[in-house]
Design a protein around this motif. Structure first.
Motif, PDB file in Angstrom:
ATOM      1  N   LEU A   8       0.662  -1.184  -0.042  1.00  0.00           N
ATOM      2  CA  LEU A   8      -0.116   0.088   0.070  1.00  0.00           C
ATOM      3  C   LEU A   8       0.971   1.224   0.083  1.00  0.00           C
ATOM      4  CD1 LEU A   8      -2.629  -1.273   2.751  1.00  0.00           C
ATOM      5  CD2 LEU A   8      -2.619  -1.649   0.115  1.00  0.00           C
ATOM      6  N   GLY A   9       0.895   1.938  -1.078  1.00  0.00           N
ATOM      7  CA  GLY A   9       1.715   3.055  -1.324  1.00  0.00           C
ATOM      8  C   GLY A   9       2.945   2.905  -2.038  1.00  0.00           C
ATOM      9  N   ALA A  10       3.214   3.791  -3.166  1.00  0.00           N
ATOM     10  CA  ALA A  10       4.205   3.782  -3.988  1.00  0.00           C
ATOM     11  C   ALA A  10       5.165   4.797  -4.023  1.00  0.00           C
ATOM     12  CB  ALA A  10       3.655   3.646  -5.622  1.00  0.00           C
ATOM     13  N   GLY A  11       5.385   5.178  -2.722  1.00  0.00           N
ATOM     14  CA  GLY A  11       6.653   6.316  -2.661  1.00  0.00           C
ATOM     15  C   GLY A  11       7.937   5.491  -2.608  1.00  0.00           C
ATOM     16  N   PHE A  12       8.829   6.133  -1.860  1.00  0.00           N
ATOM     17  CA  PHE A  12      10.124   5.493  -1.820  1.00  0.00           C
ATOM     18  C   PHE A  12      10.091   4.158  -1.424  1.00  0.00           C
ATOM     19  CE2 PHE A  12      12.468   9.595  -2.045  1.00  0.00           C
ATOM     20  CZ  PHE A  12      13.904   9.219  -2.219  1.00  0.00           C
ATOM     21  N   GLY A  13       9.463   4.090  -0.212  1.00  0.00           N
ATOM     22  CA  GLY A  13       9.222   2.569   0.454  1.00  0.00           C
ATOM     23  C   GLY A  13       8.652   1.794  -0.290  1.00  0.00           C
ATOM     24  N   GLY A  14       7.529   1.883  -1.107  1.00  0.00           N
ATOM     25  CA  GLY A  14       6.785   0.983  -1.740  1.00  0.00           C
ATOM     26  C   GLY A  14       7.520   0.551  -2.940  1.00  0.00           C
ATOM     27  N   LEU A  15       8.091   1.556  -3.804  1.00  0.00           N
ATOM     28  CA  LEU A  15       8.844   1.464  -5.005  1.00  0.00           C
ATOM     29  C   LEU A  15      10.027   0.711  -4.730  1.00  0.00           C
ATOM     30  CD1 LEU A  15       8.469   4.856  -6.615  1.00  0.00           C
ATOM     31  CD2 LEU A  15       7.626   2.610  -7.504  1.00  0.00           C
ATOM     32  N   GLU A  16      10.958   0.697  -3.736  1.00  0.00           N
ATOM     33  CA  GLU A  16      11.984  -0.014  -3.394  1.00  0.00           C
ATOM     34  C   GLU A  16      11.707  -1.395  -3.166  1.00  0.00           C
ATOM     35  OE1 GLU A  16      15.846  -1.179  -2.946  1.00  0.00           O
ATOM     36  OE2 GLU A  16      14.863   0.636  -3.905  1.00  0.00           O
ATOM     37  N   LEU A  17      10.600  -1.437  -2.349  1.00  0.00           N
ATOM     38  CA  LEU A  17      10.116  -2.921  -1.854  1.00  0.00           C
ATOM     39  C   LEU A  17       9.864  -3.808  -3.058  1.00  0.00           C
ATOM     40  CD1 LEU A  17       8.597  -4.064   1.458  1.00  0.00           C
ATOM     41  CD2 LEU A  17       7.623  -4.676  -0.706  1.00  0.00           C
ATOM     42  N   ALA A  18       8.805  -3.091  -3.826  1.00  0.00           N
ATOM     43  CA  ALA A  18       8.333  -3.815  -5.317  1.00  0.00           C
ATOM     44  C   ALA A  18       9.629  -4.196  -6.020  1.00  0.00           C
ATOM     45  CB  ALA A  18       7.527  -3.179  -5.912  1.00  0.00           C
ATOM     46  N   SER A  19      10.678  -3.319  -6.264  1.00  0.00           N
ATOM     47  CA  SER A  19      11.826  -3.565  -6.982  1.00  0.00           C
ATOM     48  C   SER A  19      12.574  -4.626  -6.394  1.00  0.00           C
ATOM     49  CB  SER A  19      12.774  -2.256  -7.137  1.00  0.00           C
ATOM     50  OG  SER A  19      11.868  -1.276  -7.937  1.00  0.00           O
ATOM     51  N   THR A  20      12.920  -4.600  -5.063  1.00  0.00           N
ATOM     52  CA  THR A  20      13.636  -5.473  -4.603  1.00  0.00           C
ATOM     53  C   THR A  20      13.140  -7.051  -4.537  1.00  0.00           C
ATOM     54  OG1 THR A  20      14.475  -4.028  -2.934  1.00  0.00           O
ATOM     55  CG2 THR A  20      14.768  -6.315  -2.319  1.00  0.00           C
ATOM     56  N   LEU A  21      11.920  -7.282  -4.536  1.00  0.00           N
ATOM     57  CA  LEU A  21      11.223  -8.413  -4.800  1.00  0.00           C
ATOM     58  C   LEU A  21      11.065  -8.915  -6.306  1.00  0.00           C
ATOM     59  CD1 LEU A  21       8.103  -8.111  -2.276  1.00  0.00           C
ATOM     60  CD2 LEU A  21      10.366  -9.348  -2.012  1.00  0.00           C
ATOM     61  N   ALA A  22      11.096  -7.769  -7.097  1.00  0.00           N
ATOM     62  CA  ALA A  22      11.103  -8.564  -8.495  1.00  0.00           C
ATOM     63  C   ALA A  22      12.483  -8.937  -8.904  1.00  0.00           C
ATOM     64  CB  ALA A  22      10.689  -7.222  -9.463  1.00  0.00           C
ATOM     65  N   GLU A  23      13.419  -8.167  -8.116  1.00  0.00           N
ATOM     66  CA  GLU A  23      14.778  -8.834  -8.588  1.00  0.00           C
ATOM     67  C   GLU A  23      15.055 -10.193  -7.878  1.00  0.00           C
ATOM     68  OE1 GLU A  23      17.614  -4.657  -8.687  1.00  0.00           O
ATOM     69  OE2 GLU A  23      17.321  -5.966  -6.792  1.00  0.00           O
ATOM     70  N   GLU A  24      14.447 -10.296  -6.889  1.00  0.00           N
ATOM     71  CA  GLU A  24      14.665 -11.709  -5.841  1.00  0.00           C
ATOM     72  C   GLU A  24      13.918 -12.621  -6.564  1.00  0.00           C
ATOM     73  OE1 GLU A  24      15.986 -12.250  -2.885  1.00  0.00           O
ATOM     74  OE2 GLU A  24      17.139 -10.477  -2.266  1.00  0.00           O
ATOM     75  N   PHE A  25      12.949 -12.358  -7.035  1.00  0.00           N
ATOM     76  CA  PHE A  25      12.092 -13.676  -7.793  1.00  0.00           C
ATOM     77  C   PHE A  25      11.803 -13.640  -9.022  1.00  0.00           C
ATOM     78  CE2 PHE A  25      11.028 -13.357  -2.900  1.00  0.00           C
ATOM     79  CZ  PHE A  25      11.092 -14.528  -2.744  1.00  0.00           C
ATOM     80  N   ALA A  26      12.263 -12.530  -9.639  1.00  0.00           N
ATOM     81  CA  ALA A  26      12.108 -12.605 -11.509  1.00  0.00           C
ATOM     82  C   ALA A  26      10.556 -12.838 -11.791  1.00  0.00           C
ATOM     83  CB  ALA A  26      13.108 -13.410 -11.895  1.00  0.00           C
TER      84      ALA A  26
END
Length: 382
Positions: A8-26
């Protein structure tokens, strides 16, 4: 893996979290990223627009451009949160996940400061800062008050930056001698965790004739007398008032019963809330660090890796270290940098600069995040 993370929320936190998980799990982990706005704006970009250095369109990074494996962006307002079931209601329907991350930031209560809406200008929201571009461009001199109403507030250096950037602009326009600038802040120093940064800022205030009013706040604005009434009983006249409004957790978070003393409680080391599998990062969370994007980003990276470890069935992931780096505009294209640590004894921070070289570092800081989160190149000034 069949797991889903709802963010919930796509600021610094949301964007970084989504990007990290995308990298981790492809793409093998589903991430649903929900935000009510159409795009992301860096906090410092608001000042760039406000002082006429760039345009609102140039600093907007649209979520429609996100193309991370496994990440789906939903443009919607969050209307209810059930931490027990990890289900949320939004204007685009209901979503449930195996993990839930609350990164909704902080909202503003303009009405808490009498007179602010009527005769003042707030510069912390995107709309407020962008609207001030024309106001400041048309300002022909007079008394300016930059006032903080209460703490905590986001991006602690921003009020000091505003004072210094305004000073530089008024000098460039030849009207600084017919103007005063006063900065009101409820802290003993401009940057409480860093004595070095505070010393540098206070020296800059003295050099440039900026009046510093510490350990008090702005209680109200008198529309008729055109004065700001301070908590210490004094008054400051103003022709232009630039205010930092009272901050609060978003209403939906409070209504969902997730707050204690006004903010979402978390374990500072893990960012997990009292509800298992529910994390909170950034401005809405009571972490013990400043409410600033760089801290939200680092918290999100920690939360993402802890979620990743659980999805894989590994031991718990890393812990959050309470560190962050903030850039401070000094005017004249010079930028300072403060490195701060909050979890290693007493909070402390070291200052570098200001210098022109650090201005280039700040530029790369923003460009690198846009590259990472949106997969494109970006220059903050067109």
């Amino acid at each position: 893996m069949g797991k889903r993370v709802v963010v919930l929320g796509a600021g610094f936190g949301g964007l970084e979290l989504a990007s990290t998980l995308a990298e981790e799990f492809a793409g093998d982990l589903e991430v649903v990223l929900i935000d009510r706005t159409e795009g992301f704006v860096f906090g410092y970009s608001k000042l760039d627009v406000m002082f006429g250095r760039t345009t609102a369109e140039q600093v907007l990074h649209r979520y429609a451009d996100l193309a991370k494996p496994g990440v789906t962006f939903v443009h919607a307002e969050v209307t209810a949160i059930d931490a027990r079931t990890k289900q949320v209601e939004t204007t685009a329907g209901a979503f449930a996940g195996d993990y839930l991350v609350i990164a909704l930031g902080a909202d503003y209560e303009i009405g808490r400061t009498p007179g602010l809406a009527e005769v003042g200008h707030e510069f912390y929201s995107e709309a407020g800062a962008f609207a001030l571009r024309d106001t400041i461009a048309g300002f022909d001199g007079g008394d300016v008050v930059i006032g903080i109403t209460a703490g905590p507030f986001k991006c602690p250096p921003a009020p000091s930056e505003t004072a210094l950037l305004l000073d530089a602009l008024l000098r460039e326009r030849g009207i600084r001698d017919s103007s005063t600038i006063s900065l009101v802040m409820p802290f003993p120093r401009p940057i409480p965790p860093s004595r070095d940064a505070s010393t540098a800022l206070l020296a800059a205030f003295v050099e440039r004739g900026i009046a510093w009013h510490p350990e008090t706040n702005v209680r109200s604005l008198d529309a008729e007398a055109r004065v700001a009434r301070l908590g210490d009983g004094s008054e400051l006249p103003f022709d232009l008032y630039l205010g930092v409004p009272v901050h609060r957790v978003p209403a939906v978070v409070e209504a969902s019963g997730l707050t204690v003393d006004g903010w979402v409680p978390v374990d500072p080391a893990t960012l997990e809330t009292p509800w298992p599998g529910v994390f909170a990062v950034g401005d809405c969370a009571a972490v013990g660090t400043p409410r600033a994007g760089v801290f939200a980003e680092r918290q999100a990276a920690t939360a993402a890796r802890r979620i990743a470890a659980r999805v894989r069935g590994d031991a718990d992931g890393p812990t959050y270290d309470g560190r962050g780096v903030c850039y401070i505009e000094f005017g004249g294209d010079e930028v300072g940098m403060v490195e701060v640590s909050f979890f290693e004894g007493r909070p402390n921070g070291s200052m570098h600069g200001p210098s022109l070289d650090l201005a280039a570092d700040k530029h790369e800081f923003g460009a690198s995040r846009v590259r990472r989160w949106f997969d494109r190149e970006w220059a903050p000034v067109d």
